[in-house]
Design a protein around this motif. Structure first.
Motif, PDB file in Angstrom:
ATOM      1  N   GLU A  61       1.566  12.917  -8.777  1.00  0.00           N
ATOM      2  CA  GLU A  61       0.793  14.123  -8.467  1.00  0.00           C
ATOM      3  C   GLU A  61       1.707  15.319  -8.216  1.00  0.00           C
ATOM      4  OE1 GLU A  61      -3.192  12.057  -6.549  1.00  0.00           O
ATOM      5  OE2 GLU A  61      -1.544  12.640  -5.231  1.00  0.00           O
ATOM      6  N   TRP A  62       2.869  15.060  -7.634  1.00  0.00           N
ATOM      7  CA  TRP A  62       3.797  16.179  -7.414  1.00  0.00           C
ATOM      8  C   TRP A  62       4.321  16.723  -8.731  1.00  0.00           C
ATOM      9  CZ3 TRP A  62       4.609  19.579  -3.905  1.00  0.00           C
ATOM     10  CH2 TRP A  62       5.740  20.388  -3.972  1.00  0.00           C
ATOM     11  N   SER A  63       4.529  15.849  -9.703  1.00  0.00           N
ATOM     12  CA  SER A  63       5.028  16.312 -10.995  1.00  0.00           C
ATOM     13  C   SER A  63       4.043  17.271 -11.659  1.00  0.00           C
ATOM     14  CB  SER A  63       5.310  15.126 -11.917  1.00  0.00           C
ATOM     15  OG  SER A  63       4.104  14.494 -12.324  1.00  0.00           O
ATOM     16  N   LEU A  64       2.771  17.161 -11.329  1.00  0.00           N
ATOM     17  CA  LEU A  64       1.758  18.050 -11.902  1.00  0.00           C
ATOM     18  C   LEU A  64       1.774  19.434 -11.276  1.00  0.00           C
ATOM     19  CD1 LEU A  64      -1.258  15.559 -12.108  1.00  0.00           C
ATOM     20  CD2 LEU A  64       0.364  16.176 -13.917  1.00  0.00           C
ATOM     21  N   VAL A  90       0.843  -1.204   0.000  1.00  0.00           N
ATOM     22  CA  VAL A  90       0.000   0.000   0.000  1.00  0.00           C
ATOM     23  C   VAL A  90       0.873   1.248   0.000  1.00  0.00           C
ATOM     24  CG1 VAL A  90      -1.672   1.332   1.340  1.00  0.00           C
ATOM     25  CG2 VAL A  90      -1.975  -1.133   1.070  1.00  0.00           C
ATOM     26  N   VAL A  91       1.901   1.240   0.818  1.00  0.00           N
ATOM     27  CA  VAL A  91       2.798   2.393   0.885  1.00  0.00           C
ATOM     28  C   VAL A  91       3.448   2.640  -0.477  1.00  0.00           C
ATOM     29  CG1 VAL A  91       4.906   3.313   1.918  1.00  0.00           C
ATOM     30  CG2 VAL A  91       3.238   2.134   3.346  1.00  0.00           C
ATOM     31  N   ASP A  92       3.961   1.586  -1.097  1.00  0.00           N
ATOM     32  CA  ASP A  92       4.613   1.750  -2.400  1.00  0.00           C
ATOM     33  C   ASP A  92       3.627   2.261  -3.447  1.00  0.00           C
ATOM     34  OD1 ASP A  92       6.992   0.897  -1.356  1.00  0.00           O
ATOM     35  OD2 ASP A  92       6.795  -1.175  -2.084  1.00  0.00           O
ATOM     36  N   ARG A  93       2.409   1.775  -3.413  1.00  0.00           N
ATOM     37  CA  ARG A  93       1.407   2.202  -4.396  1.00  0.00           C
ATOM     38  C   ARG A  93       1.149   3.694  -4.311  1.00  0.00           C
ATOM     39  NH1 ARG A  93      -4.936   0.240  -4.383  1.00  0.00           N
ATOM     40  NH2 ARG A  93      -5.633   1.569  -6.102  1.00  0.00           N
ATOM     41  N   TYR A  94       0.946   4.183  -3.094  1.00  0.00           N
ATOM     42  CA  TYR A  94       0.588   5.594  -2.950  1.00  0.00           C
ATOM     43  C   TYR A  94       1.799   6.514  -3.008  1.00  0.00           C
ATOM     44  CZ  TYR A  94      -4.209   4.320  -2.432  1.00  0.00           C
ATOM     45  OH  TYR A  94      -5.470   3.852  -2.705  1.00  0.00           O
ATOM     46  N   LYS A  95       2.993   5.975  -2.786  1.00  0.00           N
ATOM     47  CA  LYS A  95       4.194   6.768  -3.053  1.00  0.00           C
ATOM     48  C   LYS A  95       4.310   7.051  -4.543  1.00  0.00           C
ATOM     49  CE  LYS A  95       8.004   5.315  -1.070  1.00  0.00           C
ATOM     50  NZ  LYS A  95       8.998   4.430  -0.441  1.00  0.00           N
ATOM     51  N   GLU A  96       4.032   6.055  -5.361  1.00  0.00           N
ATOM     52  CA  GLU A  96       4.079   6.269  -6.807  1.00  0.00           C
ATOM     53  C   GLU A  96       3.022   7.281  -7.237  1.00  0.00           C
ATOM     54  OE1 GLU A  96       6.250   5.211  -9.167  1.00  0.00           O
ATOM     55  OE2 GLU A  96       7.375   4.617  -7.389  1.00  0.00           O
ATOM     56  N   THR A  97       1.826   7.150  -6.663  1.00  0.00           N
ATOM     57  CA  THR A  97       0.770   8.124  -6.963  1.00  0.00           C
ATOM     58  C   THR A  97       1.200   9.518  -6.545  1.00  0.00           C
ATOM     59  OG1 THR A  97      -0.934   6.426  -6.633  1.00  0.00           O
ATOM     60  CG2 THR A  97      -1.645   8.729  -6.556  1.00  0.00           C
ATOM     61  N   ALA A  98       1.791   9.623  -5.360  1.00  0.00           N
ATOM     62  CA  ALA A  98       2.215  10.925  -4.846  1.00  0.00           C
ATOM     63  C   ALA A  98       3.288  11.554  -5.725  1.00  0.00           C
ATOM     64  CB  ALA A  98       2.732  10.770  -3.412  1.00  0.00           C
ATOM     65  N   ARG A  99       4.223  10.752  -6.214  1.00  0.00           N
ATOM     66  CA  ARG A  99       5.263  11.297  -7.099  1.00  0.00           C
ATOM     67  C   ARG A  99       4.663  11.816  -8.399  1.00  0.00           C
ATOM     68  NH1 ARG A  99      10.622   7.847  -7.697  1.00  0.00           N
ATOM     69  NH2 ARG A  99       9.173   6.209  -8.343  1.00  0.00           N
ATOM     70  N   ALA A 118      11.262  32.799  -0.793  1.00  0.00           N
ATOM     71  CA  ALA A 118      10.551  33.623   0.189  1.00  0.00           C
ATOM     72  C   ALA A 118      10.486  32.946   1.551  1.00  0.00           C
ATOM     73  CB  ALA A 118       9.141  33.928  -0.318  1.00  0.00           C
ATOM     74  N   ARG A 119      10.475  31.628   1.570  1.00  0.00           N
ATOM     75  CA  ARG A 119      10.404  30.876   2.830  1.00  0.00           C
ATOM     76  C   ARG A 119      11.791  30.559   3.387  1.00  0.00           C
ATOM     77  NH1 ARG A 119       5.336  28.748   3.806  1.00  0.00           N
ATOM     78  NH2 ARG A 119       6.238  27.228   5.226  1.00  0.00           N
ATOM     79  N   GLY A 120      12.847  31.047   2.727  1.00  0.00           N
ATOM     80  CA  GLY A 120      14.188  30.803   3.208  1.00  0.00           C
ATOM     81  C   GLY A 120      14.726  29.434   2.859  1.00  0.00           C
ATOM     82  N   LEU A 121      14.121  28.773   1.868  1.00  0.00           N
ATOM     83  CA  LEU A 121      14.568  27.454   1.445  1.00  0.00           C
ATOM     84  C   LEU A 121      15.480  27.575   0.232  1.00  0.00           C
ATOM     85  CD1 LEU A 121      11.113  25.611   1.638  1.00  0.00           C
ATOM     86  CD2 LEU A 121      12.903  25.680   3.395  1.00  0.00           C
ATOM     87  N   ASP A 122      16.096  26.457  -0.122  1.00  0.00           N
ATOM     88  CA  ASP A 122      16.872  26.408  -1.356  1.00  0.00           C
ATOM     89  C   ASP A 122      15.935  26.629  -2.533  1.00  0.00           C
ATOM     90  OD1 ASP A 122      17.992  24.630  -3.760  1.00  0.00           O
ATOM     91  OD2 ASP A 122      19.685  25.277  -2.523  1.00  0.00           O
ATOM     92  N   ALA A 123      16.418  27.299  -3.542  1.00  0.00           N
ATOM     93  CA  ALA A 123      15.574  27.597  -4.699  1.00  0.00           C
ATOM     94  C   ALA A 123      15.060  26.336  -5.378  1.00  0.00           C
ATOM     95  CB  ALA A 123      16.349  28.450  -5.703  1.00  0.00           C
ATOM     96  N   ASP A 124      15.772  25.231  -5.227  1.00  0.00           N
ATOM     97  CA  ASP A 124      15.380  23.980  -5.866  1.00  0.00           C
ATOM     98  C   ASP A 124      14.648  23.046  -4.901  1.00  0.00           C
ATOM     99  OD1 ASP A 124      16.528  24.700  -8.321  1.00  0.00           O
ATOM    100  OD2 ASP A 124      18.502  24.035  -7.642  1.00  0.00           O
ATOM    101  N   ALA A 125      14.004  23.595  -3.882  1.00  0.00           N
ATOM    102  CA  ALA A 125      13.329  22.767  -2.881  1.00  0.00           C
ATOM    103  C   ALA A 125      12.283  21.854  -3.513  1.00  0.00           C
ATOM    104  CB  ALA A 125      12.684  23.651  -1.815  1.00  0.00           C
ATOM    105  N   ALA A 126      11.550  22.359  -4.500  1.00  0.00           N
ATOM    106  CA  ALA A 126      10.520  21.541  -5.138  1.00  0.00           C
ATOM    107  C   ALA A 126      11.116  20.346  -5.864  1.00  0.00           C
ATOM    108  CB  ALA A 126       9.694  22.390  -6.103  1.00  0.00           C
ATOM    109  N   ASP A 127      12.322  20.508  -6.412  1.00  0.00           N
ATOM    110  CA  ASP A 127      12.961  19.412  -7.147  1.00  0.00           C
ATOM    111  C   ASP A 127      13.412  18.293  -6.219  1.00  0.00           C
ATOM    112  OD1 ASP A 127      12.584  20.780  -9.491  1.00  0.00           O
ATOM    113  OD2 ASP A 127      14.586  21.666  -9.507  1.00  0.00           O
ATOM    114  N   ALA A 128      13.562  18.586  -4.930  1.00  0.00           N
ATOM    115  CA  ALA A 128      14.013  17.576  -3.973  1.00  0.00           C
ATOM    116  C   ALA A 128      12.875  16.711  -3.455  1.00  0.00           C
ATOM    117  CB  ALA A 128      14.726  18.248  -2.800  1.00  0.00           C
TER     118      ALA A 128
END
Length: 267
Positions: free
Chosen positions: A200-203, A189-198, A220-230
């Motif tokens: 959905e994040w790409s969208l 179940v965990v693996d299934r929804y991890k794939e779904t989550a990945r 703006a939040r003080g994070l690395d500019a590439d935070a979304a890519d991580a």
């Protein structure tokens, strides 16, 4: 719903105002607002896609055109989510009842964010039916909105009364979050929804506009500019124990809003 749950004072009002407040504003109000807040010391500019000397020159000219100075930090008064759980009934011009369930949630950059994003996929799949295409929102039994780029961050799950009995849907959601907090999910179940989550994040960052917004929000939040890519790599590392911890921490307290059709026929 969540603005009323989280924020105190004026921060709980609609972000873009309402018809009454907007009609009372004039050109002088807009000029004063711009002069107070659009200052060079607070500005950053994000460029995505193909760029070069002309883009860099235009960027410098744009920032340079802003007045010098730094605006004061805005005051935002909040309270702990779930301290006073809300049960809201309201009426709107809709054809069927909806139930909205609001949770606190970690923002992007938080160690729990990836696991919470997988929980979003898990909750979104509570009534899923296999299909070759994704139906539009009004044909889905459930849907969600994760405002991970706000402070405080918020997660809302909605249940569509035209597709499923809202009381049945709410009971299933509560059972799922409590069950996940009580007992670790199976690896499959965990693996299934991890794939779904990945997926959905790409969208979240399909367009250049999306990517520019993601970079700007991270800075703006003080994070690395590439935070979304991580995030995809962080999702891949999520375990059943992570989901259990996040379910306990964030998904046991929630607000509920019942949105009913206005009038007898929903019109």
């Amino acid at each position: 719903m969540l603005r009323g749950s989280y924020y105190r004072a004026g921060a709980g009002f609609p972000t873009y105002g309402n018809a009454g407040s907007l009609s009372a504003l004039g050109a002088g109000d807009a000029e004063a607002f711009f002069a107070a807040w659009y200052l060079r010391g607070d500005a950053f500019l994000t460029v995505v896609g193909r760029s070069g000397p002309a883009t860099e020159a235009a960027s410098r000219a744009l920032i340079g055109a802003l007045p010098t100075g730094t605006a004061p930090s805005p005051a935002l008064a909040t309270r702990s989510f779930g301290a006073e759980p809300k049960r809201i009934v309201t009426y709107r011009e809709i054809a069927a009842p909806y139930v909205a369930v609001g949770f606190a949630a970690p923002p992007i950059g938080d160690p729990d964010f990836a696991a919470a994003w997988v929980m979003r996929s898990l909750l979104g799949g509570v009534f899923e039916r296999g299909g070759a295409t994704t139906p539009p929102p009004f044909l889905r039994s459930v849907g969600s909105l994760y405002a991970y780029d706000t402070a405080p961050s918020q997660f809302v799950l909605w249940i569509n009364g035209s597709q499923i009995d809202p009381s049945v849907g709410l009971s299933a959601v509560i059972a799922l979050v409590r069950g996940t907090a009580t007992k670790p999910l199976s690896g499959a179940v965990v693996d299934r929804y991890k794939e779904t989550a990945r997926g959905e994040w790409s969208l979240e960052t399909l367009s250049l506009d999306d990517r520019a917004a993601a970079v700007g929000n991270a800075v703006a939040r003080g994070l690395d500019a590439d935070a979304a890519d991580a995030v995809p790599a962080a999702i891949a590392r999520v375990t059943a124990a992570d989901l259990q911890r996040v379910a306990k921490k964030y998904f046991q307290k929630f607000d509920v809003a019942l949105v009913m059709p206005r009038g007898g026929d929903g019109g």
